[in-house]
Each structure stands twice: as C-alpha cells, then as structure tokens.
Write an enzyme that holds these catalytic residues in place. Structure first.
Site, PDB file in Angstrom:
ATOM      1  N   ASP A   8       0.800  -1.241   0.000  1.00 52.90           N
ATOM      2  CA  ASP A   8       0.000   0.000   0.000  1.00 52.90           C
ATOM      3  C   ASP A   8       0.834   1.294   0.000  1.00 52.90           C
ATOM      4  OD1 ASP A   8      -1.358  -2.308   1.291  1.00 52.90           O
ATOM      5  OD2 ASP A   8      -3.081  -0.946   1.408  1.00 52.90           O
ATOM      6  N   HIS A  68     -10.658   1.862  -0.623  1.00 54.43           N
ATOM      7  CA  HIS A  68     -10.555   3.323  -0.798  1.00 54.43           C
ATOM      8  C   HIS A  68     -10.575   3.754  -2.258  1.00 54.43           C
ATOM      9  CE1 HIS A  68     -10.120   4.849   3.272  1.00 54.43           C
ATOM     10  NE2 HIS A  68      -9.418   3.762   3.556  1.00 54.43           N
TER      11      HIS A  68
END
Ligand code: FE2
Length: 267
Positions: A8, A68
């Site tokens: 990430d 997200h």
C-alpha cells in the site's frame, strides 16, 4: 521469472520512496514485473488518474487497490474511459474483482512482460470487518477460468488474517502468489504453500510509519479517546518501503521463493 509487489503506497511520502528506490530494487533483483497497491497513494485517500500515470512511469505495470478506490471520484471516469481498451492505463488499475456486477472498472488484468512472459493480476477484497462484497473465493474460481497465463498474482485486500490465510490455501497450486494488503502492517509469515503458491498475510504499507497506519497519530489517538469525528491528515515521518519479491517458474507458474523487503528512507 521474478516479480516485485509493493505494499500500500500511502500519500506523497509513499510515492517519494517508491520513486527513489524502485529502479535500484528492479536492477538489484533482476525483476521482470512490478505491481503495487495504490489505493491510498493520493494524499492518503484514493488514487487519481494522474498519480496512476506517475506510478506507471516508474516502471510499475499494474496497480491494485481496495476499499478506498472511490475516494477520488475522478477514478470512475478513468475506469469508464478504459472499458473497451484492454491494455490502456485505465485497465492497468484494478479495483477488487468481487464488487457488484456493473461497478466501474475490473479486477483482473492479463498482460505480457517486456520480456514476453504472459501474466495475470487479480485483485480481491475480504468480507470480514469490511463493507459487504461478493464472495472472493467463488469470484476467484470464476475469473481463474478465463486466465491463460501461468504466472498469476493475487492481491487480497482484507482486514482479517484468517480470511487471507484461508484464501492463500484455497488458491494454493492454482496461482503463483497470494499476498495481502490493507492493514498497513507487514506480517512475518512469508512462505511457499504446499502446492507452490507464494504467500504473505500482509505486505505492509509503503509510507510513513511514525503514524497510526499512515495517519497523524495524535488525530487517531484523539479519535479513540473521544469518538469525535475528525479530518485525518497523512503523516510524514519514518518512511519505509514494504514489498515482496517472488521468484517463480514462468512455464508452470509455481513459486520457488518469496522474499520480504522493508527499506527505510535512511537505509
Ligand atoms: Fe484498504
């Protein structure tokens, strides 16, 4: 064949350390393919088309994401722009494949490395402690029927370690690697599963570790203390790049090794 998966990428600190270190990692390990999870690469929340292009220019071939993905609304038009172009930049950004039918974007990319090796990348999202989605196990079964490449990389974006380990064993022998993202905390359980799939529960965040999973720690502590809503700001300190390097036989897709990588900005 060797592939590098970067965990990430969080905000500008994450993007900066990737820009500074990725070329060195690729040449040092003779990497054929670079993949990264970029769901929080835009200011810690979501991904913009411009940032996707910026990451592609660094030599990353495919970007995976997660819950997200819709934080920056322009990603929807970007996905729709690539709907009929199988190799466009927009198709190289994946959203989890087990989102409801009709959701913009796709969760599977099939391509070929610069060296001519066919590969596939599949992005899944967990269902435990996360917003509801379709069954990642059965969606993986369905999508794998379409894949012709032997080298198949799976990013499981999920909260629960149990769900990620279960998906690893479920897909063992059918894909090259099952690697987890989302928690922003790397796990020390990298291994080759019995039937030849490389696995690690979570790769960890590429971003600021002087934080609570990327966000300024004071804000999160205050949130736990008071439950009051607050605007979360990305942190900046103690930046690390977390990744895994997977080596596999390109003819069978079986993995032979997985190396956990954590590089600090001061290394
Ligand atoms: Fe996430």
């Amino acid at each position: 064949m060797r592939l590098l998966f970067i965990g990430d990428i969080f905000g500008r600190p994450g993007r900066t350390i990737v820009r500074q270190r990725v070329h060195q990692l690729v040449s040092q390990h003779n990497i054929d393919l670079v993949i990264a999870n970029a769901e929080n690469s835009a200011g810690g929340f979501g991904l913009t088309p411009q940032i996707a292009e910026e990451l592609f220019e660094l030599g990353i071939s495919v970007l995976t994401t997660g819950n997200h993905i819709w934080d920056k609304r322009e990603i929807i038009d970007f996905f729709n722009s690539g709907a009929n172009e199988p190799y466009s930049p927009a198709r190289r950004v994946l959203r989890p494949a087990n989102y409801p039918a009709g959701t913009p974007g796709v969760g599977l990319f099939q391509g070929t490395t610069r060296g001519g090796i066919p590969y596939a990348v599949l992005n899944l999202q967990g269902r435990v402690f996360m917003a509801s989605s379709d069954d990642p196990f059965r969606v993986a079964d369905e999508l794998l029927k379409q894949v012709t490449a032997k080298v198949i990389f799976v990013d499981v974006h999920a909260e629960a370690t149990s769900e990620k380990v279960a998906l690893g064993f479920y897909l063992d022998g059918r894909v090259t690697a099952v690697v987890g993202t989302h928690t922003h905390v790397p796990t020390a359980d990298e291994r080759i599963l019995p039937k030849g799939t490389a696995f690690q529960t979570d790769v960890g965040m590429t971003g600021p570790y002087d934080s609570v999973i990327g966000v300024q720690k004071e804000l999160i502590i205050n949130r736990f203390l008071t439950n009051l809503p607050a605007r979360f700001e990305p942190a900046t300190g103690d930046v690390k790049l977390c990744a895994v390097m997977v080596e596999c036989d390109e003819k069978t897709g079986r993995a032979s090794s997985i190396l956990r990588i954590m590089i600090s900005e001061n290394d």
